[in-house]
Write a protein that holds these residues in place. Structure first.
Motif, short mmCIF file in Angstrom:
data_model
loop_
_atom_site.label_atom_id
_atom_site.label_comp_id
_atom_site.label_asym_id
_atom_site.label_seq_id
_atom_site.Cartn_x
_atom_site.Cartn_y
_atom_site.Cartn_z
N ASN A 120 9.65 -2.55 9.86
CA ASN A 120 9.47 -3.67 10.77
C ASN A 120 10.64 -3.84 11.74
OD1 ASN A 120 6.99 -4.25 9.75
ND2 ASN A 120 7.64 -5.99 8.51
N ARG A 243 -5.99 -5.20 8.88
CA ARG A 243 -5.72 -6.45 9.59
C ARG A 243 -7.01 -7.22 9.85
NH1 ARG A 243 -0.67 -5.90 13.67
NH2 ARG A 243 0.51 -4.31 12.55
N HIS A 297 -0.63 -10.65 9.20
CA HIS A 297 -0.25 -10.18 10.54
C HIS A 297 -0.77 -11.10 11.63
CE1 HIS A 297 0.71 -6.62 8.20
NE2 HIS A 297 1.40 -6.17 9.22
N ASN A 351 1.17 -10.37 14.64
CA ASN A 351 2.22 -10.04 13.69
C ASN A 351 2.75 -11.34 13.08
OD1 ASN A 351 3.38 -7.56 12.65
ND2 ASN A 351 3.35 -6.86 14.77
#
Length: 380
Positions: A120, A243, A297, A351
């Motif tokens: 990340n 996601r 996310h 995110n």
């Protein structure tokens, strides 16, 4: 980053005007939504259950509040120095990336998260660089810019944008290039014509990135195929597919518990049970890796699921307050705040800058710093 945070706390603690800085927080319109965010989270914790991840979520929530308040406590001179340091450092980072591709750089820990995609921190670096590109572009087109400065700022924006387009793996950062380009145009000209011009500029930029950046092209082709696999085959074991499934779970949790949510820290145990039952055909290591994703996310959906609709609305209000404050200023500092605010807002949609310190801690502090730069010169 935590060492930097500690050093800033120590530095502020030894300033003779510390209490004046604290009292000055009340003058900021963004202070109220920050306090409400913290208060509502505490109320949701009292009203809900305690989970293994609750303490961690509480820590990160109050870390966000602390980082934002520390940024707001700076004087205008300190805030402008911080912004200059950020913009100069972004150019230095782009130089390192260019040097790596031309000559090759040693694999040192100090910059390996910048030169290659590892975690990340790498995504956060590219998102921050895309934000700097947007700020440079705004400074280059603003009304009172000197001709020589205009070309310097636009060249810096191009260099940073090209670095993100050609080097970054993060789709978030590549999308930000287009979003912040349009934001800068609209913030500068503030008209329907500017909005249409910004849309045209975004289309041109997107076409150029698609044509000249194989990395960008491949990433978005993969995104399309992953979405297709998730919808038609219920295959969620991809970056985009997982996601999509997490978004659905978060929305469902928010719909079922709209007032106080499912409880702060409830995401991870819920997601583990969903994923382990969903993809039983995967190898054990893959099942475990996907099951340990600690956020969906999307910060708005995470907040809405765990603390209810009101918690999500407060978070939206917080970011909207920063953007509105910058929009009203009609100054270089105000434009920077608008660009920074849109950057954090867009990043929070795909995110977790509020949950993940590696991804968003720097951006959140700089957002508050940009608002601190709005103060009158007499406040310095």
């Amino acid at each position: 980053m935590y060492l930097n945070l500690l050093l800033m706390l120590v530095a502020l603690a030894f300033t003779p005007e510390l209490m004046a800085r604290v009292r000055g927080l009340r003058r900021h319109s963004v202070a109220l939504p920050i306090i409400l965010m913290l208060g509502w989270v505490l109320l949701a914790v009292v009203a809900g259950n305690w989970y293994p991840d609750t303490a961690t979520r509480l820590f990160h929530t109050f870390r966000v509040g602390l980082v934002l308040f520390l940024g707001l406590m700076l004087t205008p001179g300190e805030a402008r120095a911080a912004l200059v340091g950020f913009l100069v450092s972004a150019l230095f980072a782009a130089f390192l990336v260019a040097a790596h591709h031309v000559w090759g750089m040693p694999d040192w820990a100090i910059w390996n998260g910048l030169l290659s995609s590892r975690n990340n921190f790498s995504s956060g670096n590219m998102i921050t660089m895309a934000t700097a590109s947007g700020i440079y572009f705004y400074l280059g087109i603003r009304k009172c810019a000197v001709r020589g400065d205009t070309w310097l700022f636009l060249a810096a924006a191009f260099a940073l944008g090209a670095t993100v387009a050609l080097h970054a793996v993060s789709r978030n950062s590549q999308l930000l290039l287009a979003v912040l380009l349009m934001t800068a145009v609209v913030c500068r000209f503030r008209s329907l014509r500017a909005t249409l011009g910004g849309l045209l500029a975004v289309v041109v930029l997107a076409a150029a990135m698609w044509q000249f950046s194989p990395t960008t092209q491949n990433r978005f082709v993969d995104m399309a195929s992953n979405l297709e696999a998730a919808e038609l085959e219920s295959n969620y074991a991809t970056s985009v597919g997982v996601r999509w499934r997490m978004y659905r779970e978060a929305v469902q949790g928010m719909a079922e518990h709209p007032v106080f949510g499912t409880g702060l820290g409830s995401w991870l145990p819920h997601w583990r049970s969903v994923w382990l039952a969903l993809e039983e055909h995967l190898p054990p290591e893959a099942r475990h890796r996907f099951s340990e994703i600690n956020n969906p996310h999307n910060d708005f959906l995470l907040t809405g699921m765990e603390t209810g609709v009101i918690g999500m609305v407060i978070l939206i209000w917080l970011l909207a307050s920063f953007i509105h404050t910058g929009w009203q200023r009609r100054s270089a500092e105000g434009g920077i705040t608008v660009v920074m605010g849109v950057s954090v807002f867009a990043t929070a949609l795909v995110n977790a800058p509020f949950r993940d310190a590696a991804l968003g801690m720097t951006l959140l502090w700089l957002l508050a710093v940009s608002a601190a730069a709005h103060k009158r010169s007499s406040d310095e």
